[in-house]
Design a protein around this motif. Sequence first.
Motif, PDB file in Angstrom:
ATOM      1  N   ASN A  34     121.401  47.001  30.614  1.00 41.86           N
ATOM      2  CA  ASN A  34     120.241  47.049  31.506  1.00 41.86           C
ATOM      3  C   ASN A  34     118.899  46.912  30.789  1.00 41.86           C
ATOM      4  O   ASN A  34     117.850  47.047  31.420  1.00 41.86           O
TER       5      ASN A  34
ATOM      6  N   PRO B   6     121.747  38.804  39.233  1.00 43.38           N
ATOM      7  CA  PRO B   6     121.120  38.800  37.907  1.00 43.38           C
ATOM      8  C   PRO B   6     120.884  37.358  37.458  1.00 43.38           C
ATOM      9  O   PRO B   6     121.758  36.516  37.616  1.00 43.38           O
TER      10      PRO B   6
ATOM     11  N   ARG C 162     116.476  45.888  33.331  1.00 43.99           N
ATOM     12  CA  ARG C 162     116.945  45.557  34.682  1.00 43.99           C
ATOM     13  C   ARG C 162     117.467  46.798  35.396  1.00 43.99           C
ATOM     14  O   ARG C 162     118.070  47.676  34.789  1.00 43.99           O
TER      15      ARG C 162
ATOM     16  N   GLU D  84     118.878  48.133  39.591  1.00 42.59           N
ATOM     17  CA  GLU D  84     119.360  47.674  40.872  1.00 42.59           C
ATOM     18  C   GLU D  84     118.717  48.508  41.966  1.00 42.59           C
ATOM     19  O   GLU D  84     118.621  49.731  41.840  1.00 42.59           O
TER      20      GLU D  84
ATOM     21  N   GLN E 186     118.133  42.912  42.284  1.00 44.43           N
ATOM     22  CA  GLN E 186     118.049  43.186  40.851  1.00 44.43           C
ATOM     23  C   GLN E 186     116.571  43.124  40.483  1.00 44.43           C
ATOM     24  O   GLN E 186     115.910  42.119  40.734  1.00 44.43           O
TER      25      GLN E 186
ATOM     26  N   THR F 262     114.017  43.097  37.416  1.00 44.52           N
ATOM     27  CA  THR F 262     113.926  42.949  35.966  1.00 44.52           C
ATOM     28  C   THR F 262     112.454  42.963  35.563  1.00 44.52           C
ATOM     29  O   THR F 262     111.678  42.122  36.006  1.00 44.52           O
TER      30      THR F 262
END
Lengths: 408, 897
Positions: B687, B733, B744, B746, B751, B753
Amino acid sequence: MRRLLIIGNGMAATRLLDELLVRGVPGSDMAVVGEESAPGYNRINLSPWLAGEKSLAQLITHEAAWYAEQGIALYSGDSVAEVRLAAREAVLASGQVLGYQQLVFATGSRATRLSIPGHDLAGVHVFRNLVDAEMIAERALAGQRAVVIGGGLLGLEAAWGLCQRGLRVSVVHNGEWLMNRQLDAEAGVLLAAALSARGIQVHLNARSDAFLADSISGNALGGLRLSQAGHEGVHKVLPCDLAIMSLGITPEIRVAAAAGLLCARAIRVDGWLRSSAPDVFALGECCEIDGESFGLVAPIYQQANILADTLVGTRHVGYRRIASPTRLKVSGIDLFSAGELHDLSDCQSVAWRDAERGHYRRLWFRHRQLIAAVLYGDVDDGNAFFDVIEQGMPVADPVALMLTGCAA
Amino acid sequence: MADMLTTCPYCGVGCGVAVSLGEPAAVSELLAVLPPLESDSISQHAAVTVHGDDKHPANYGRLCVKGSALADTTGLERRLLYPQVDGLRASWAHALSQVAQRLQDTIDNYGPDSVAFYVSGQLLTEDYYVANKLMKGFIGSANIDTNSRLCMSTAVAAHKQIFGSDSVPGCYEDLELADLIILVGSNMAWTHPVIYQRIIAAKKARPHLHIVVIDPRRTATAESADSHLAITPGSDGFLFDGLLAYAIKHDHLAHDFIAAHTEGFAALASACTARNASLAVAAAATGMDESVLSDFYAMVCAAPKTVTVFSQGINQSAAGVDNASAILQCHLALGHIGQVGAGAFSMTGQPNAMGGREVGGLANQLAAHMDIGNAEHRDLVSRFWQTDTLAPRAGLKAVDMFEAMASGKIRFVWIMATNPLVSLPDANRVHEALAACDCVVVSDCVDDTDTLRLADIRLPASGWGEKDGTVTNSERRISRQRAFLTMPSEAKPDWWALCEVAKRLGYSKAFDYSGAAAIFREHAALSAFENQGRRDFDLGALAALTDADYDALEPVQWPVPIERPEGSKRLFSDGHFFTPTGRARFIDAHPSAAKAGSATYPFLLNSGRIRDQWHTMTRTGRSPRLLNHIAEPFVAIHPDDLAELGAQDAQLMRIHNRFGRCQVRALSDAGMTRGQVFMPIHWSASNASQALVSSLVAPQCDPISGQPAFKQTPVAISPLKSQWQGLLVSRVPLSVPEHQYWCRREQADWQLTTLMGASLPSIEELMQLWQSPGRSWASLDEPLVQRHHVIAYDHGRPVLWFLAQSERPQIDEPWLLDALTQNSVTARVLATGRPPGGSDTSALVCSCHQVREQRLLMAIADGSRSVEALGACTRAGTNCGSCIPELKGLLAKAASG
């Protein structure tokens, strides 16, 4: 003899009548000479009428009966041939002579015409007034081919009107992009693409060289010959049954100039709409103030308001130039333009494109001041941009302004 | 449906959770993607709501913000739903055979010590018991270790060294009955919020209860304490050695208790004298004023009842066992052990770290608190398990185990319910180790972790809400974790997978269990086997539970010997210890000098948890509201250090040493001591681009416990210049443009980022990077301040939103995600990142009620002058109370103008 004689019965004149009535001037003091046989109508709605979107009744703003009710003398379908300033009288084309104490020129303008070969062929029109519109409507039959010369606002409106009537329409424009005085190139490209999608062909950088006669009758229009700037000697012929020239307007000053009023491109008036002769006034498209002439309705209505005060002797601040944004709708596409788009070479711009919805907007800044704005498709924040341009305040976040219309 | 009572899967507090189920939710989309291979279909997960179990003695109805958000984490997204062998989907039958075969082949070729299990404090006791039994009892190696090595093994070693057994003497109630609570190396307000709230409530009821926090950082816990000793990192041993010296010098010793129930005190006292232990030495080592220390020591010696709570700040140290022993010995010397309201209290990190210790999950344990080095114990366990292949000696501890993989000594490893690539020190070396290992089997309930990426065989485990068994919390309380959801698709309990492999290895008889209850009965029976009070861990009263009894088992504190079925609140109240002599042992746990920075690596890096996340975020990272508190990794640093580095708050910083490198944002924090920095442990390669704090940590361990020193890592720090900062919101992603940093997370269907980079790609490059057939774009062309913005639509539906600009984007995320999901506004409005008319995008303070800082500042300005008033006005802090320290901080800031 009526106290006040108004030459012209267009939108400037009818607005002036309204303003005078509000100020308690009795209709019986006023006389109006209108060249057109129709009473007062809204010229702006001619395009929607041609497109079949509005009825004739919806165009009319002042019925003949209204003049009678108000006691206003209306000389419609007649025109002023000569004004004798010293004698304070006007001679009509019909021979009648009307005296006056105060005279107002509201003669408007006439459509600019091309004087190229074939301009007198049947089927070659301008699109300025109701008579033009009716003639075009009468001639325009579904399935025919029409050419509109001039890719400005009025030309495109006419093109759309004809398209709505089922004609196959081309627009011939002698500029790099459509509406090049109100739009930037990118908006012009979007507009051309949108028109193409609606079946209107667009020819840019195209000079009209000659109207060609139809090979069968010989006196009716059969085509338009074009050449392209930079490609001398290369010609193209657009077959067409109908052509409309939409190349701008020329102020109608022939009678005023002949009478000896001081004129430049139009009749010169001061901020209170006073001409060079005592008790003679002018407003609307036929006048100019400090070199500025007029075509949009907002400043003309302002002039009507000022002139009404001037005529009744009320003190009024003089005409102050109020820039007005251009908010237009062409073929169902909303467009907005404000500010000076002529010289933007020293400006930086921010742009937003939404291909999903076909929206586009661009703002130009000079030293953090908003100079101009063009909106295509989504014109929500137009007035806000216009205000920011007029107020001239520095913009802290140009992107936020562009996206939200809020300068803060 | 009636409430189902279970326990929370997060920290060692072990809170009781009441679960209600609504209507089953549709999972047709998942079914379409993942048609079941075997007969069982993907079960339908019901809508779950959770609240605290009013009757559970750990929490009496309270839940922290993480526990409160458990319902957000039971969805089937990102679940590992079927076995995979060598990258291909496989049946369970095939996968199990492959595990057994590769395990057996490795043993045949290289011997039993060439295989290992690496297990976890997330396992239930029953899973843990079976894993330990298989490895130590039948494979015949003790190469089974657990991630509890990283958090609790120091406490285990200290307990055994001083008490003779791994026994936590006290209970939570003691914290409410004490006169003095010393919190050492514990940011309890964030890491064990419910216990912290109990302490705060006790202090409210009895204002004379004094709370001292000992921590190099001024943490949220320190905010509410009566005093805070910001000692030099790692100098805890000196602090408690000084206390002992002070107590000796000023004669505050519990002479009768020492005489009757301990041994070795005289030797320790003379050792203290010999090495000149004193207030002055302690003051110099801890960096405290002598007067401050002397006041603290006087207070400890005078307090009638003291509880010292210690946690990772003590445990995760190269001198952890010495430091923990020093704490235990101070309590012995002052007689503060096993008494009502007095004791030394090791708070465990994980939900079942204690359970793992009970079954022998550590490589140097046997089972049921017996020692693998003890021949009598080995004989006893061999007879009980009816095996003649019991491991003869201790196995490799976690760090050594992975080093043995790297060097080819261990060639097969089965990792269960843990993510060692993120949690072990020297992560880059761990990566090499797993890459070098011939066969890596990973059992997990999620489908992507840093460790899973290196697995040869992946086994889908059941998760919280699906598993059924027991856990033991920090106060020795065994509680049932009950299943209230059916296992999705092909997920199975870990004990089942272990038993199936054991059967394929030929141990059918020993691993033929009818269910978790049967395993528990055996575990309880072993603890009572030939015990007769000789061993602390005794569940004799639970050895004959029927399945129904087991289902209905009420929380109970061990020991639960046959004659005491109600369990035991405290240990050692009678002065009896589990050493051969029955006396507690004083040893000379002489303190060692703390680590210091060097010219090359001048900063000392501390690491730990943040309030709203758990471990590597595989579960908490799925709850949108938990990510709202702190959404990105960071390095907390003193503002003066930041200024000296020429950097600003939120700027990208490079933190490095010879082991590795991280790049995360700076968080200016006046609570840090100069020269020290702190990073959270939650982010990994799954992540974030480079936020793995364990990649910086040296594989240096306490020599006795083998627990790595996570808390004092020398590092160098330098600021990085970023030309742009961005946020990418997408449905799936996506690859990111050239960057210095990405992180990143959720949120619902999206998603998110966050990005920083040195040179911003053009709009055209971005569109090319993310191009897809039929995609249409909205974009911003902005040469004035280099702001780039693109939004993409597929078939009229927004699928991607990207903003990059010179400054950190300030957007209203909840609004944006809702607007994207609903497709309710034009791209131009989406581009603004906030609803027309503006919104509050300030920091989220209260996760439970989603109250933001700006709202709180307004309430303070409107006259709310206390935490209670703020709560009444905004509801902030009225649920779990985790944010109360932050509320106090805001109030204090406002009061000081």
